[in-house]
Enzyme design. Structure first.
Site, short mmCIF file in Angstrom:
data_model
loop_
_atom_site.label_atom_id
_atom_site.label_comp_id
_atom_site.label_asym_id
_atom_site.label_seq_id
_atom_site.Cartn_x
_atom_site.Cartn_y
_atom_site.Cartn_z
N ASP A 62 -3.22 2.57 -5.23
CA ASP A 62 -3.65 2.19 -3.89
C ASP A 62 -4.99 1.45 -3.91
O ASP A 62 -5.22 0.55 -3.09
CB ASP A 62 -3.78 3.44 -3.00
CG ASP A 62 -2.42 4.04 -2.67
OD1 ASP A 62 -1.42 3.29 -2.75
OD2 ASP A 62 -2.36 5.23 -2.35
N CYS A 63 -5.87 1.85 -4.82
CA CYS A 63 -7.19 1.19 -4.87
C CYS A 63 -7.21 0.00 -5.83
O CYS A 63 -8.13 -0.82 -5.78
CB CYS A 63 -8.28 2.19 -5.24
SG CYS A 63 -7.90 3.24 -6.65
N TYR A 64 -6.21 -0.07 -6.72
CA TYR A 64 -6.10 -1.21 -7.64
C TYR A 64 -4.67 -1.73 -7.58
O TYR A 64 -3.85 -1.47 -8.46
CB TYR A 64 -6.45 -0.78 -9.07
CG TYR A 64 -7.88 -0.37 -9.26
CD1 TYR A 64 -8.89 -1.32 -9.32
CD2 TYR A 64 -8.22 0.97 -9.41
CE1 TYR A 64 -10.22 -0.94 -9.50
CE2 TYR A 64 -9.53 1.35 -9.59
CZ TYR A 64 -10.53 0.39 -9.64
OH TYR A 64 -11.83 0.78 -9.82
#
Length: 398
Positions: A136-138
């Site tokens: 989700d963050c990468y």
């Protein structure tokens, strides 16, 4: 008696007297140890040889959208991505991987991590291909680009094992040619190869590591580096002669330095046939003349340092030896093994090792290289434990 601070003050004023270790050995008979200790402030040593336990840390900088790299290649050479999202470690001996694209005559087959490191230091572009983990963050899945040393954040060498304090002489008593980390060894004692430079080698001039320690500033690949830790396979308990030099592989150093400052003349990829890539690296170590004992240790001569002759034709960890030979004999180009004359050559460049010591001397003379106090001594009690001799505790024991 002198101190590092006193020597650095003289370096800053360009008044320090700096000799290479060759100059010390040449003049010790004429002037004596005490006189040289009074005259000289720093003795410089150097080495230029394959140091395969080397590699580079790279931080690429974040992409947009960001990527957490799961696997990566640099010019086809896999880099380790098990750190942060865009941190990589590229090992010098990592082999190129073109997934079957390489034929027998393809020169790319002889490239590895060392060549990519050397290309980056030389300012060349390197093709990067990365696959992301996808989080989700990468969220980014792939990233292909060309990088240079100026387009990335950090690029520094971290070498787990450099500067062996002495080593072995390799020969082949078998019936077929062998390809080894010392290079080709011809059958029936057709040749011999040694890798250490003997009396000019840095750690043989401080055999008990009295002045070289963690935090010692060094000349690394043409830039500034430091002793970061003991090297892997550090073995200071190796048997030693009366002059305290080991009779085989002894101490080693872990080194670190900013690769962006380095000179491609002193960092080169090489390839040992049928063995793999390695990194030819120049390392210069300054030895501060704190007292006469320092000079006495640096006065050691090739005739007083020995290495074991090891037969690589026996495919075991512990191989038979043909005894010990002095570096004076090795540097003559011929040695005797069981009454037979055998040609011998160094894997290291003795000429370029001397040039490294001169380069370091010149940097100190110009006031550009100051010495550092070691923040901690290197261990003197490490032993070498082969994997097959380790005893695992029983899970059934109380």
């Amino acid at each position: 008696m002198k101190t590092i601070d006193q020597i650095n003050d003289k370096i800053g004023k360009k008044r320090a007297v700096v000799w290479t270790v060759d100059e010390v050995k040449t003049k010790v008979a004429e002037l004596g140890i005490a006189k040289i200790a009074e005259l000289v402030d720093v003795i410089t040593t150097g080495s230029f040889e394959p140091m395969e336990s080397s590699g580079a840390i790279l931080n690429l900088g974040h992409t947009d959208p960001p990527i957490k790299i799961r696997s990566c290649t640099l010019d086809g050479v896999p880099a380790y991505a098990g750190f942060g999202a865009v941190d990589l470690y590229l090992g010098a001996t990592q082999l190129v991987d073109f997934a079957g694209e390489i034929g027998d005559g393809d020169e790319r087959k002889e490239r590895g991590g060392a060549h990519v490191i050397a290309d980056l230091i030389a300012g060349k572009g390197v093709t990067l291909r990365a696959i992301g983990q996808g989080t989700d963050c990468y969220p980014r899945a792939t990233f292909d680009t060309t990088i240079t040393k100026d387009s990335i954040n950090q690029f520094y060498l971290y070498n787990p094992r450099n500067l062996y304090q002495n080593f072995i002489v390799g020969v082949n008593g078998g019936d077929r040619q062998l390809y080894t980390y010392l290079g080709p060894l011809q059958p029936r004692l057709g040749n011999a190869v040694y890798s250490n430079t003997g009396a000019i080698s840095p750690l043989l001039n401080d055999p008990d590591l009295d002045v070289i320690g963690i935090g010692t500033r060094i000349w690394l690949g043409g830039g500034i580096g430091y002793v970061a830790w003991e090297g892997t396979q550090h073995f200071p308990l190796q048997k030693r002669g009366e002059n305290r030099t080991p009779i085989g592989p002894g101490a080693t150093l872990a080194l670190i330095g900013d690769a962006k400052q380095m000179d491609p003349n002193w960092v080169r990829g090489c390839y040992l046939k049928n063995y793999g890539p390695s990194l030819m690296l120049g390392v210069g170590v300054p030895i501060p003349v704190l007292n006469a004992d320092v000079v006495a240790r640096c006065a050691v001569q090739d005739r007083d340092i020995v290495a074991p002759i090891v037969d690589f034709s026996i495919p075991r960890r512990v191989r038979p030896t043909f005894g010990l030979v002095s570096y004076e004999q090795l540097k003559s180009g011929k040695i005797k093994i069981e009454g037979r004359t055998v040609r011998v050559a160094p894997l290291a460049s003795i000429y370029r090792s001397r040039q490294v010591a001169i380069e370091l001397k010149n940097a100190i003379d110009r006031g550009e290289f100051l010495l550092t106090e070691a923040v901690s001594s290197l261990p003197r009690d490490r032993t070498f434990i082969p994997q097959d001799r380790r005893q695992m505790p029983s899970l059934l024991e109380d």
